[in-house]
Write a protein that holds these residues in place. Structure first.
Motif, mmCIF file in Angstrom:
data_model
loop_
_atom_site.group_PDB
_atom_site.id
_atom_site.type_symbol
_atom_site.label_atom_id
_atom_site.label_comp_id
_atom_site.label_asym_id
_atom_site.label_seq_id
_atom_site.Cartn_x
_atom_site.Cartn_y
_atom_site.Cartn_z
ATOM 1 N N LEU A 81 0.789 -1.156 -0.153
ATOM 2 C CA LEU A 81 0.031 0.048 0.129
ATOM 3 C C LEU A 81 0.690 1.041 -0.006
ATOM 4 O O LEU A 81 0.358 2.216 -0.480
ATOM 5 N N LYS A 82 2.084 1.129 0.546
ATOM 6 C CA LYS A 82 3.049 2.399 0.729
ATOM 7 C C LYS A 82 3.810 2.347 -0.165
ATOM 8 O O LYS A 82 5.022 1.655 -0.204
ATOM 9 N N ALA A 83 3.636 3.046 -1.482
ATOM 10 C CA ALA A 83 4.290 2.886 -2.715
ATOM 11 C C ALA A 83 5.533 3.605 -2.391
ATOM 12 O O ALA A 83 6.568 3.321 -3.399
ATOM 13 N N THR A 84 5.722 4.177 -1.348
ATOM 14 C CA THR A 84 7.143 4.846 -1.097
ATOM 15 C C THR A 84 8.161 3.858 -0.788
ATOM 16 O O THR A 84 9.177 4.320 -0.923
ATOM 17 N N ASN A 85 7.944 2.779 -0.637
ATOM 18 C CA ASN A 85 8.976 1.814 -0.273
ATOM 19 C C ASN A 85 9.323 0.882 -1.180
ATOM 20 O O ASN A 85 10.187 -0.005 -0.885
ATOM 21 N N THR A 86 8.805 1.053 -2.268
ATOM 22 C CA THR A 86 8.882 -0.076 -3.174
ATOM 23 C C THR A 86 10.406 -0.077 -3.955
ATOM 24 O O THR A 86 10.945 -0.904 -4.593
ATOM 25 N N ASP A 87 11.000 1.223 -3.835
ATOM 26 C CA ASP A 87 12.161 1.188 -4.563
ATOM 27 C C ASP A 87 13.189 0.482 -4.036
ATOM 28 O O ASP A 87 14.168 -0.012 -4.659
ATOM 29 N N ALA A 88 13.274 0.496 -2.530
ATOM 30 C CA ALA A 88 14.253 -0.319 -1.742
ATOM 31 C C ALA A 88 14.070 -1.868 -1.905
ATOM 32 O O ALA A 88 15.017 -2.578 -2.193
ATOM 33 N N VAL A 89 12.834 -2.084 -1.842
ATOM 34 C CA VAL A 89 12.719 -3.499 -2.406
ATOM 35 C C VAL A 89 12.948 -3.965 -3.483
ATOM 36 O O VAL A 89 13.450 -4.954 -3.779
#
Length: 193
Positions: free
Chosen positions: A78-86
């Motif tokens: 839901l928190k699209a802000t964290n997908t770069d790290a993933v």
């Protein structure tokens, strides 16, 4: 005691709550990336809200879990802000990602988030004891640690798309990812003995 009355295995203790990190902000994602970017191996899993009707498609994953030997990091999708790290961790060719039964996880990551994980090892397949049966996390924990990994059906089929995950979901997800890594390390040790 008869053969039918096997001695119950002690429960697997699991990861401690203080070592589980729910990653919801860019700052938390940056810290999680920093904690994992130099790892040799990460435990890996995803959770998706279950589907209950024939033909219904899952819109998961809703949670992505990555774990080191000492910590587990949970990334709500839901928190699209964290997908770069993933994405950076999952697509890294230097870090081996290990987990159980990953084929659906990989397909969903690619179709929903356009993440193409690299250097992934599905433990269910490599630890397979027969051509017909993959080994799951519960069987692997029993075999390698002599313990019972508690896997609640109620928790596994709960709403992983919820805006707020409960403590049972958080611990279940953290253990799923970390136990894969710990089992893999034990399996490697046993192979070289």
């Amino acid at each position: 005691m008869t053969e039918d009355q096997a001695i119950p295995l002690p429960n697997y203790p699991g990861i401690q709550a203080k070592n589980v990190f729910l990653v919801q902000t860019t700052t938390e994602a940056d810290a999680a990336y920093a904690a994992m970017c130099n790892a040799d191996i990460l435990g890996f899993d995803t959770e998706s809200k279950p589907v209950f009707f024939k033909g219904q498609q899952s819109d998961g994953p809703h949670l992505i879990q990555l774990a080191t030997d000492t910590g587990a990091y949970l990334f709500p999708v839901l928190k699209a802000t964290n997908t770069d790290a993933v994405r950076a961790l999952l697509e890294s060719r230097q870090i081996l990602k290990v987990g159980f039964g990953l084929s659906d996880d990989l397909k969903r990551l690619h179709s929903k988030l356009n993440i193409a994980p690299q250097n992934v090892l599905d433990l269910a397949r490599v630890m397979r004891e027969s051509k017909q049966r993959d080994m799951g996390a519960k069987a692997a924990v029993a075999k390698f640690f002599g313990m019972n990994l508690q896997k609640s059906k109620k928790t596994s089929t709960s709403n992983w798309a919820a805006a707020q995950l409960n403590e049972r979901q958080i611990m279940y997800a953290a253990n799923d990812a970390q136990v894969a890594l710990l089992v893999y390390r034990e399996w490697l040790l046993n192979k070289h003995r």
